[in-house]
Design a protein around this motif. Structure first.
Motif, PDB file in Angstrom:
ATOM      1  N   GLU A  68     -52.112 -24.051 -19.253  1.00  0.00           N
ATOM      2  CA  GLU A  68     -52.629 -22.512 -19.588  1.00  0.00           C
ATOM      3  C   GLU A  68     -52.021 -21.426 -18.808  1.00  0.00           C
ATOM      4  OE1 GLU A  68     -56.884 -23.406 -18.336  1.00  0.00           O
ATOM      5  OE2 GLU A  68     -57.113 -24.038 -20.396  1.00  0.00           O
ATOM      6  N   GLU A  69     -51.649 -21.614 -17.478  1.00  0.00           N
ATOM      7  CA  GLU A  69     -51.169 -20.899 -16.576  1.00  0.00           C
ATOM      8  C   GLU A  69     -49.506 -20.476 -17.358  1.00  0.00           C
ATOM      9  OE1 GLU A  69     -48.773 -21.166 -12.407  1.00  0.00           O
ATOM     10  OE2 GLU A  69     -50.889 -21.664 -12.275  1.00  0.00           O
ATOM     11  N   GLN A  70     -48.805 -21.523 -17.843  1.00  0.00           N
ATOM     12  CA  GLN A  70     -47.306 -21.154 -18.368  1.00  0.00           C
ATOM     13  C   GLN A  70     -47.659 -20.419 -19.730  1.00  0.00           C
ATOM     14  OE1 GLN A  70     -45.537 -24.828 -19.978  1.00  0.00           O
ATOM     15  NE2 GLN A  70     -43.751 -23.858 -19.925  1.00  0.00           N
ATOM     16  N   SER A  71     -48.738 -20.738 -20.645  1.00  0.00           N
ATOM     17  CA  SER A  71     -49.329 -19.716 -21.618  1.00  0.00           C
ATOM     18  C   SER A  71     -49.587 -18.323 -21.200  1.00  0.00           C
ATOM     19  CB  SER A  71     -50.438 -20.533 -22.321  1.00  0.00           C
ATOM     20  OG  SER A  71     -50.821 -19.567 -23.340  1.00  0.00           O
ATOM     21  N   HIS A 107     -48.370 -16.780 -18.755  1.00  0.00           N
ATOM     22  CA  HIS A 107     -47.143 -16.413 -18.371  1.00  0.00           C
ATOM     23  C   HIS A 107     -46.543 -15.567 -19.570  1.00  0.00           C
ATOM     24  CE1 HIS A 107     -43.556 -15.352 -15.912  1.00  0.00           C
ATOM     25  NE2 HIS A 107     -42.973 -16.380 -16.738  1.00  0.00           N
ATOM     26  N   GLN A 108     -46.161 -16.685 -20.540  1.00  0.00           N
ATOM     27  CA  GLN A 108     -45.633 -16.333 -21.441  1.00  0.00           C
ATOM     28  C   GLN A 108     -46.290 -15.154 -22.406  1.00  0.00           C
ATOM     29  OE1 GLN A 108     -45.402 -19.984 -23.607  1.00  0.00           O
ATOM     30  NE2 GLN A 108     -43.594 -20.768 -22.836  1.00  0.00           N
ATOM     31  N   LYS A 109     -47.510 -14.978 -22.462  1.00  0.00           N
ATOM     32  CA  LYS A 109     -48.218 -13.988 -23.088  1.00  0.00           C
ATOM     33  C   LYS A 109     -47.638 -12.541 -22.391  1.00  0.00           C
ATOM     34  CE  LYS A 109     -52.123 -16.307 -24.838  1.00  0.00           C
ATOM     35  NZ  LYS A 109     -53.516 -16.620 -25.064  1.00  0.00           N
ATOM     36  N   ARG A 110     -47.790 -12.667 -21.094  1.00  0.00           N
ATOM     37  CA  ARG A 110     -47.534 -11.390 -20.152  1.00  0.00           C
ATOM     38  C   ARG A 110     -45.698 -11.024 -20.606  1.00  0.00           C
ATOM     39  NH1 ARG A 110     -50.476 -14.267 -16.305  1.00  0.00           N
ATOM     40  NH2 ARG A 110     -48.606 -15.043 -15.230  1.00  0.00           N
ATOM     41  N   ILE A 154     -44.269 -11.740 -23.292  1.00  0.00           N
ATOM     42  CA  ILE A 154     -44.223 -11.244 -24.673  1.00  0.00           C
ATOM     43  C   ILE A 154     -44.696  -9.728 -24.822  1.00  0.00           C
ATOM     44  CG2 ILE A 154     -45.175 -11.387 -27.068  1.00  0.00           C
ATOM     45  CD1 ILE A 154     -45.197 -14.320 -26.616  1.00  0.00           C
ATOM     46  N   ALA A 155     -45.745  -9.632 -24.157  1.00  0.00           N
ATOM     47  CA  ALA A 155     -46.298  -8.051 -23.741  1.00  0.00           C
ATOM     48  C   ALA A 155     -45.351  -7.158 -23.200  1.00  0.00           C
ATOM     49  CB  ALA A 155     -47.609  -8.082 -23.168  1.00  0.00           C
ATOM     50  N   THR A 156     -44.400  -7.612 -22.265  1.00  0.00           N
ATOM     51  CA  THR A 156     -43.554  -6.631 -21.759  1.00  0.00           C
ATOM     52  C   THR A 156     -42.519  -6.494 -22.645  1.00  0.00           C
ATOM     53  OG1 THR A 156     -44.119  -7.434 -19.368  1.00  0.00           O
ATOM     54  CG2 THR A 156     -42.013  -6.744 -19.833  1.00  0.00           C
ATOM     55  N   LEU A 157     -42.099  -7.517 -23.307  1.00  0.00           N
ATOM     56  CA  LEU A 157     -41.029  -7.406 -24.297  1.00  0.00           C
ATOM     57  C   LEU A 157     -41.203  -6.280 -25.353  1.00  0.00           C
ATOM     58  CD1 LEU A 157     -39.571 -10.880 -24.764  1.00  0.00           C
ATOM     59  CD2 LEU A 157     -38.220  -8.797 -23.768  1.00  0.00           C
ATOM     60  N   GLU A 158     -42.795  -6.351 -25.895  1.00  0.00           N
ATOM     61  CA  GLU A 158     -43.204  -5.592 -26.910  1.00  0.00           C
ATOM     62  C   GLU A 158     -43.266  -4.171 -26.267  1.00  0.00           C
ATOM     63  OE1 GLU A 158     -46.798  -7.526 -28.283  1.00  0.00           O
ATOM     64  OE2 GLU A 158     -45.710  -8.723 -29.456  1.00  0.00           O
ATOM     65  N   ASP A 159     -43.653  -3.893 -25.252  1.00  0.00           N
ATOM     66  CA  ASP A 159     -43.741  -2.682 -24.616  1.00  0.00           C
ATOM     67  C   ASP A 159     -42.285  -1.998 -24.305  1.00  0.00           C
ATOM     68  OD1 ASP A 159     -46.416  -2.667 -24.094  1.00  0.00           O
ATOM     69  OD2 ASP A 159     -46.372  -3.107 -22.050  1.00  0.00           O
ATOM     70  N   THR A 160     -41.408  -2.825 -24.021  1.00  0.00           N
ATOM     71  CA  THR A 160     -39.978  -2.348 -24.004  1.00  0.00           C
ATOM     72  C   THR A 160     -39.248  -1.907 -25.420  1.00  0.00           C
ATOM     73  OG1 THR A 160     -39.557  -3.957 -22.229  1.00  0.00           O
ATOM     74  CG2 THR A 160     -37.716  -2.891 -23.135  1.00  0.00           C
TER      75      THR A 160
END
Length: 105
Positions: free
Chosen positions: A86-89, A91-94, A96-102
């Motif tokens: 769950e922690e890894q998931s 982290h991955q979601k964060r 992805i969100a950062t990449l999408e924002d970029t």
């Protein structure tokens, strides 16, 4: 006193079975005729000898209550693994969100 480690490995080596008592064995004459569920003592003995009793005539029996400690250790191991996933998931979601924002900028 030592902790039960690798409970999950132990549990994974146990093979639950359905069985009927051997009615030709005099020891089982007083046992119920119900289709049972449990383990084969000789198999459990190889994995967890602490829960198997061996009589003078080599008849084996299992102290099922003692298996609970190992199962609790296994559940705790699974819980730790789930928390890690769950922690890894998250982290991955964060990420992805950062990449999408970029990409959006």
């Amino acid at each position: 006193i030592t902790r039960v480690n690798r409970g999950l490995d132990i549990v994974n080596q146990l093979n639950p079975v359905f069985y009927d008592w051997d009615r030709t064995n005099p020891r089982t004459q007083s046992f119920t005729k119900v289709h049972e569920v449990g383990f084969i003592a000789q198999e459990v003995e190889k994995v967890l000898p602490q829960v198997v009793n061996k009589a003078d005539d080599s008849y084996r029996s299992i102290e099922y209550g003692k298996i609970v400690s190992v199962v609790v250790a296994a559940v705790k191991e699974l819980y730790t693994k789930v928390l890690g996933i769950e922690e890894q998931s998250q982290h991955q979601k964060r990420q992805i969100a950062t990449l999408e924002d970029t990409k959006a900028n």
